[in-house]
Write a protein that holds these residues in place. Structure first.
Motif, PDB file in Angstrom:
ATOM      1  N   GLN A 128      14.229  28.518  33.797  1.00  0.00           N
ATOM      2  CA  GLN A 128      14.442  26.453  33.891  1.00  0.00           C
ATOM      3  C   GLN A 128      14.697  25.939  32.715  1.00  0.00           C
ATOM      4  O   GLN A 128      14.985  25.209  32.339  1.00  0.00           O
ATOM      5  CB  GLN A 128      12.521  26.222  33.763  1.00  0.00           C
ATOM      6  CG  GLN A 128      10.986  27.352  34.811  1.00  0.00           C
ATOM      7  CD  GLN A 128       9.748  26.791  34.636  1.00  0.00           C
ATOM      8  OE1 GLN A 128      10.040  26.268  33.510  1.00  0.00           O
ATOM      9  NE2 GLN A 128       9.278  26.800  35.822  1.00  0.00           N
ATOM     10  N   ILE A 129      14.418  27.078  31.583  1.00  0.00           N
ATOM     11  CA  ILE A 129      15.066  26.098  30.041  1.00  0.00           C
ATOM     12  C   ILE A 129      16.437  26.122  30.571  1.00  0.00           C
ATOM     13  O   ILE A 129      16.806  24.949  29.885  1.00  0.00           O
ATOM     14  CB  ILE A 129      14.164  27.200  29.238  1.00  0.00           C
ATOM     15  CG1 ILE A 129      12.900  26.536  29.093  1.00  0.00           C
ATOM     16  CG2 ILE A 129      15.188  26.528  27.863  1.00  0.00           C
ATOM     17  CD1 ILE A 129      12.405  25.401  28.959  1.00  0.00           C
ATOM     18  N   GLN A 157       8.836  25.034  23.641  1.00  0.00           N
ATOM     19  CA  GLN A 157      10.306  24.993  23.990  1.00  0.00           C
ATOM     20  C   GLN A 157      10.821  23.405  24.490  1.00  0.00           C
ATOM     21  O   GLN A 157      11.785  23.101  23.948  1.00  0.00           O
ATOM     22  CB  GLN A 157      11.085  26.085  24.442  1.00  0.00           C
ATOM     23  CG  GLN A 157      12.531  26.695  24.364  1.00  0.00           C
ATOM     24  CD  GLN A 157      12.649  26.923  22.481  1.00  0.00           C
ATOM     25  OE1 GLN A 157      13.068  25.688  22.102  1.00  0.00           O
ATOM     26  NE2 GLN A 157      12.911  27.952  22.823  1.00  0.00           N
ATOM     27  N   ARG A 158      10.244  22.924  25.825  1.00  0.00           N
ATOM     28  CA  ARG A 158      10.281  21.851  26.111  1.00  0.00           C
ATOM     29  C   ARG A 158      10.332  20.888  25.161  1.00  0.00           C
ATOM     30  O   ARG A 158      11.195  20.468  24.628  1.00  0.00           O
ATOM     31  CB  ARG A 158       9.737  20.982  27.285  1.00  0.00           C
ATOM     32  CG  ARG A 158      10.372  22.198  28.532  1.00  0.00           C
ATOM     33  CD  ARG A 158       9.324  22.150  29.685  1.00  0.00           C
ATOM     34  NE  ARG A 158       9.580  22.399  30.595  1.00  0.00           N
ATOM     35  CZ  ARG A 158      10.241  22.339  31.836  1.00  0.00           C
ATOM     36  NH1 ARG A 158      11.010  21.619  31.998  1.00  0.00           N
ATOM     37  NH2 ARG A 158      10.792  23.081  32.385  1.00  0.00           N
ATOM     38  N   THR A 209      12.356  15.553  29.561  1.00  0.00           N
ATOM     39  CA  THR A 209      12.430  17.383  29.576  1.00  0.00           C
ATOM     40  C   THR A 209      11.609  18.031  30.741  1.00  0.00           C
ATOM     41  O   THR A 209      11.740  19.415  30.341  1.00  0.00           O
ATOM     42  CB  THR A 209      12.145  18.045  28.751  1.00  0.00           C
ATOM     43  OG1 THR A 209      10.254  18.187  27.862  1.00  0.00           O
ATOM     44  CG2 THR A 209      13.012  17.145  26.963  1.00  0.00           C
ATOM     45  N   GLY A 210      11.201  16.979  31.464  1.00  0.00           N
ATOM     46  CA  GLY A 210      10.906  17.875  32.915  1.00  0.00           C
ATOM     47  C   GLY A 210       9.033  18.681  32.228  1.00  0.00           C
ATOM     48  O   GLY A 210       8.547  19.054  33.501  1.00  0.00           O
ATOM     49  N   ILE A 211       8.540  17.649  31.398  1.00  0.00           N
ATOM     50  CA  ILE A 211       7.175  18.314  31.087  1.00  0.00           C
ATOM     51  C   ILE A 211       6.321  17.179  32.104  1.00  0.00           C
ATOM     52  O   ILE A 211       6.243  15.564  32.144  1.00  0.00           O
ATOM     53  CB  ILE A 211       6.468  17.965  29.585  1.00  0.00           C
ATOM     54  CG1 ILE A 211       7.494  18.795  28.739  1.00  0.00           C
ATOM     55  CG2 ILE A 211       5.231  17.932  29.105  1.00  0.00           C
ATOM     56  CD1 ILE A 211       6.949  18.995  27.080  1.00  0.00           C
ATOM     57  N   THR A 238      16.030  30.846  24.527  1.00  0.00           N
ATOM     58  CA  THR A 238      15.071  31.471  25.442  1.00  0.00           C
ATOM     59  C   THR A 238      14.730  33.217  25.262  1.00  0.00           C
ATOM     60  O   THR A 238      14.080  34.134  26.140  1.00  0.00           O
ATOM     61  CB  THR A 238      15.630  31.688  26.855  1.00  0.00           C
ATOM     62  OG1 THR A 238      17.158  32.197  26.921  1.00  0.00           O
ATOM     63  CG2 THR A 238      15.481  30.586  27.150  1.00  0.00           C
ATOM     64  N   THR A 239      14.856  33.269  24.092  1.00  0.00           N
ATOM     65  CA  THR A 239      14.683  34.598  24.365  1.00  0.00           C
ATOM     66  C   THR A 239      13.273  35.113  24.172  1.00  0.00           C
ATOM     67  O   THR A 239      12.804  36.017  24.586  1.00  0.00           O
ATOM     68  CB  THR A 239      15.552  35.528  23.188  1.00  0.00           C
ATOM     69  OG1 THR A 239      16.931  34.445  22.968  1.00  0.00           O
ATOM     70  CG2 THR A 239      15.419  36.831  22.227  1.00  0.00           C
ATOM     71  N   ALA A 240      12.342  34.324  23.743  1.00  0.00           N
ATOM     72  CA  ALA A 240      10.877  34.619  23.350  1.00  0.00           C
ATOM     73  C   ALA A 240      10.625  34.549  24.490  1.00  0.00           C
ATOM     74  O   ALA A 240       9.301  34.204  24.591  1.00  0.00           O
ATOM     75  CB  ALA A 240      10.222  34.063  22.558  1.00  0.00           C
TER      76      ALA A 240
END
Lengths: 348, 355, 277
Positions: free
Chosen positions: A200-201, A169-170, A147-149, A190-192
């Motif tokens: 990004q997400i 979120q990731r 997830t790209g962390i 992605t609302t928050a």
């Protein structure tokens, strides 16, 4: 992405889903006869405003409805040859997080504050794959890196409050994808988040979907998110599907007056508008849906038929359906009138 | 009608830092620069939009202007009067002329007061009307914001989010202010309701020649309502221009990324986008030099960006941006080279940023 | 939302019954001289009429001094309820004042006041009371109320401070400031009315707690002194022969349990109604 995938057997097939909340003498018919399919590898969007029933639909698929809510008998949620509605508790738990997983809107409350994020991702593998603690941890770190962390090994040892909203979120996405599920339900993922983090997400979700061929059911109120991520769109209003079409078709030729209203109520960058179009009034209460067409009172085209007859889903074009009598009397679209609701804002 | 001859509000070098406290008796161990050296003017009748992501300092700036939180330093002039120098009495008087509308339609109304009492409060505090006259005024205000006058006797919990927001607007209007700071007034509302409230705000502005400071994270809403837009990032204004210029020709790389990140509700217009790396840094420990440099995608970015604090300077008439790599700039190439710069400034406007 | 009137409407059915029971107990206690069959202090026949088990004449029996237990329980209700109510008033006043000042002042004042509170909270209330009351022999009821009140506000002031802190963050308070409202107006119109619900909950549960405490202290012989009757000292009077004089602990005990249960039901229901709004 315009073609609506019509594989012989859809991955998820919902028929006449009705989820009601029985509260003493009143019943809230939050989801009231919803039917749709999701094909393998497809991204389907459900869009609508709060109270339209989109989140309850999502929760119903995983049978996460709490009393006084209930999925009414006769509803069918067919998934991989099983009916999720009638599945036993043990079996539905095997589906959750394993074959179908869910990403929630609020990443902070969806994570347990007293465990490290690595533990929480690893737990999914412990439950569904039955692997050793060590193996589960390794898989968790691998999922987090997908997830790209950055530095996933170190991040895994941190607690949710030590991470930013985007990172959390990731982590939820890593949990959702851990078991390589056939379907991911993303409820306002992605609302928050801030807009650059949202980008990004969404980018990540679309990328992972391409990589694994997972189906995604994207639930959102944001038509922009729908346009950028999905191939087919379902518009919900007052517990029902009011329109369904391929994404290009829907944005080019919205049929239902509600869809049309939503599109024009949004300001667009680069579009010069003096005033925004307004859908007057608000979504009616789920305990008392209007008779006939549920959008009738807010609609600029409604006529006596709309009061008399609850509109069926008319076929408008290939893969395009709309719950509006305009399908049989299209010329009425040329003669809009002020909607019936004399409501706040109409005069101002 | 925008009158540019004299500003209604003039903010210079506004700073607000919050102490970070630790330990039993709250010893100060650091400070968060929530608003860091912000200057701008608002002309009578105009709408200044302020956009940016969370942590940018938009809300703090808005509240510091009303002195709802005390600014650390800087000057705020309202019609030439120094807001920062006012005593309690003077401050109360000037608050008649500057009002605020909040984001959260739930917590912004006292649950124990009727709608009528909420709207009447301003009238009583400033002795604008009493008794039957106040009642009549409350009813008139309710109708002006598109609500029924019978609602005066009800309580906030009986209303929907959009209706509550209208009540908040009526409360702000009760004291007949000149300036209203709208702090994310529509971001908690559904799309269709959002449009109702935006239209109401615009109608009221036209009828009463109001001036707005419109704070929002939604760039399309701000473009729609604002005449000029300031972009904030980590407590600083990084770009300030007319709405048309900013959206047509964003010069600060952060603005470019922000605009490119907005999802477009048109599948035919799918496009490249600038995906920023990483998160917004903590305002307790902002990057040196240009606060945006660690995430910046400008091709000429170099060492100089991490050493030189970019001035907010005019790049085109009325178009201010803070970037030493976007010409023209008063930070000369020699100065940049001395600070370790290796790439000279060059104009950069990626297609992904333009709508 | 919970205005006082609609507050009762919001109460559950069980809580309404509980409220009715409490009202009945309070009325009987208030009109004790009219309701009680005998003088609670009268010792008609210290030899012949002592330690009588319950009968038609003495429904709750008599005590070792030949006094009618029913009459003593009725007068005891008067004292026990009054002590519970008054002591809670004392702690309510102190707790609200202390908590509101700390929460509203903030900063160093708040930090200091909270550390003092931490120190006070570290002392067990019962031990503190036993120490005080054992040092003063034959304390008046007024002093007992005072001491119960003085030791009962620590927890409440924490709740009030927390609420005040949460409320000062609420945007309607900011909005009132933006409208130019004075501090006094904000306190009176915006802060206090929103504090009433949590305070009502705390007070209801507080009364129940004080009643139990009083019974405990009087049972130990350091609470309400003879010849006054309280539920606690009635039990105390029969305590050396509990097995034979069972009626002396059963009836006041039952009444205490009933009262406390009813108060708790009302308190819980108030809390639910408050959380729901």
């Amino acid at each position: 992405m315009t073609d609506v995938k019509t594989t012989t057997e859809p991955l998820l097939s919902i028929r006449d889903l009705r989820t009601y909340f029985h509260m003493g003498s009143v019943t809230a018919r939050s989801v009231d006869g919803v039917s749709f399919d999701v094909g393998a590898g497809e991204t389907v969007g459900i869009v609508g405003e709060s109270g339209c029933g989109k989140s309850v639909t999502a929760l119903s698929i995983l049978r996460l409805i709490q009393p006084p809510g209930r999925i009414e008998p006769g509803s069918v949620i067919a998934f991989e040859g099983k009916d999720l509605v009638t599945l036993g508790d043990e079996e539905i738990r095997n589906v959750r997080g394993n074959r179908i997983s869910m990403i929630f809107q609020e990443p902070m409350s969806a994570l347990n504050p007293v465990f490290t994020v690595g533990d929480q991702v690893a737990e999914v593998a412990r439950i569904h794959a039955g692997v050793s603690r060590k193996e589960a941890w390794n898989r968790a770190v691998e999922a987090l890196s997908l997830t790209g962390i950055p530095a996933p090994g170190d991040r895994a040892k941190q607690y949710p409050h030590q991470l930013s909203g985007g990172m959390r979120q990731r982590v939820l996405i890593a949990m959702a994808l851990m078991m390589k599920p056939a379907l991911v339900i993303a409820d306002e993922p992605t609302t928050a988040l801030d807009v650059t983090i949202q980008a990004q997400i969404l980018d990540l979700l679309v990328g992972l979907q391409k990589q694994f061929g997972t189906s995604i059911l994207m639930i959102t109120h944001d038509l922009g998110v729908i346009a950028e991520t999905t191939s087919r769109v379902i518009v919900m209003y007052a517990g029902e599907i009011v329109e369904q079409a391929a994404v290009d078709e829907l944005f080019a030729k919205p049929h239902h007056p509600y869809t049309e209203g939503l599109m024009f109520a949004m300001p667009h960058i680069g579009r010069d508008q003096e005033r925004l179009n307004v859908i007057p009034g608000t979504v009616p209460a789920p305990t008392a849906w209007p008779v006939g067409c549920r959008f009738r009172e807010r609609c600029p085209y409604s006529w006596d038929l709309c009061e008399r007859e609850h509109p069926p889903l008319y076929q408008i074009g290939a893969g395009h359906i709309s719950r509006c009598h305009l399908a049989i009397e299209p010329e009425r679209r040329n003669h809009p009138h002020p909607p019936l609701v004399v409501q706040e804002g109409a005069a101002a | 009608m925008i009158d540019t001859s004299a500003p209604l509000l003039s903010v210079r070098n506004l700073k607000k830092s919050f102490p970070i406290k630790k330990g039993v008796f709250g010893r100060q161990v650091g400070a968060v620069q929530a608003v860091n050296d912000v200057s701008f003017d608002v002309a009578p009748g105009e709408t200044l939009g302020i956009v940016g992501e969370s942590g940018g300092g938009k809300t703090t700036a808005g509240r510091a202007i009303l002195r709802l939180i005390e600014p650390t330093s800087g000057s705020i002039k309202f019609e030439g009067r120094d807001v920062c120098a006012l005593d309690t009495r003077g401050l109360r008087a000037i608050r008649r002329e500057m009002q605020i509308i909040f984001q959260d339609p739930v917590s912004s109304l006292n649950p124990r007061m009727t709608i009528g009492a909420i709207i009447r409060e301003g009238l009583i505090i400033h002795k604008l009307a009493q008794g039957a006259a106040a009642d009549a005024r409350v009813k008139q205000l309710l109708e002006e914001v598109g609500l029924r006058k019978e609602y005066a006797t009800r309580y906030p919990h009986e209303f929907s989010g959009g209706q509550r927001q209208r009540i908040g607007v009526a409360r702000a209007l009760s004291v007949e202010p000149k300036l209203i700071i709208c702090d994310e007034p529509v971001s908690a509302l559904d799309v269709s309701v959002q449009a109702q409230v935006i239209n109401l705000l615009q109608d009221l502005q036209r009828e009463r020649n109001l001036t707005y400071m419109f704070i929002a994270h939604d760039l399309s809403v701000v473009e729609h309502i604002a005449n000029r837009v300031a972009v904030m990032y980590l407590g600083k204004i990084v770009e300030l221009a007319t709405s048309e210029d900013l959206y047509r020709e964003p010069l600060m790389p952060y603005t470019q990324a922000l605009l490119s990140a907005v999802p477009v509700a048109d599948p035919a217009a799918r496009k490249e986008r600038i995906i920023l790396q990483g998160d917004v840094p903590s305002p307790a420990n902002p990057p040196s030099g240009c606060v945006f440099h660690p995430r910046c995608h400008h091709p000429a970015k170099d060492e100089a960006c991490s050493r030189i604090v970019p001035p907010l300077e005019e790049k085109a008439p009325g178009h201010l941006a803070a970037c030493i790599k976007q010409p023209p700039t008063i930070v000369s190439w020699e100065q940049q080279q001395q600070a370790g710069g290796v790439r000279p400034p060059e104009r950069y406007l990626p297609i992904a940023a333009v709508h | 939302m919970l205005t006082p009137i609609r507050g009762f409407a919001a109460l559950s059915g069980a809580a309404r019954v509980a409220l009715a029971v409490l009202a009945a107990i309070a009325i009987v206690a208030a009109f004790a001289p009219l309701v009680a069959p005998y003088d609670p202090a009268a010792q008609p026949d210290i030899v012949g009429a002592k330690n009588l088990p319950p009968s038609a004449q003495h429904p709750f029996g008599t005590d070792p001094y030949s006094r009618d237990v029913l009459s003593r329980v009725i007068y005891g209700a008067r004292l026990s309820l009054a002590i519970g109510f008054l002591a809670t008033m004392v702690s309510l006043t102190l707790g609200v004042a202390y908590g509101a000042v700390a929460g509203y002042a903030g900063g160093f004042v708040d930090a200091l006041m909270m550390r003092i509170l931490d120190a006070l909270l570290a002392i067990p209330r019962l031990l503190l009371l036993i120490a005080i009351l054992a040092a003063w022999t034959r304390l008046s009821v007024g002093a007992l109320v005072l001491f119960l009140g003085l030791t009962g506000w620590f927890g409440l002031s924490r709740i009030v401070r927390g609420q005040v802190l949460a409320l000062t963050e609420a945007e309607f308070i900011t909005s009132a400031r933006a409208l130019g409202a004075s501090r006094r107006r904000i306190l009176a119109r915006h802060l206090l009315p929103n504090l009433i619900s949590p305070i009502a909950v705390a007070a209801t549960l507080g009364v129940a707690h004080v009643i139990v405490l009083e019974v405990g202290l009087s049972y130990l012989g350091i609470g309400v002194a003879q010849p006054e009757a309280s539920w606690g000292n009635i039990i105390h009077d029969g305590s050396d022969q509990v097995a034979t004089l069972w009626w002396m602990s059963l009836f006041p005990g039952l009444l205490m349990v009933l009262t406390v249960m009813m108060l708790n039901i009302v308190g819980e229901s108030l809390r639910d109604a408050y959380d729901r709004r």
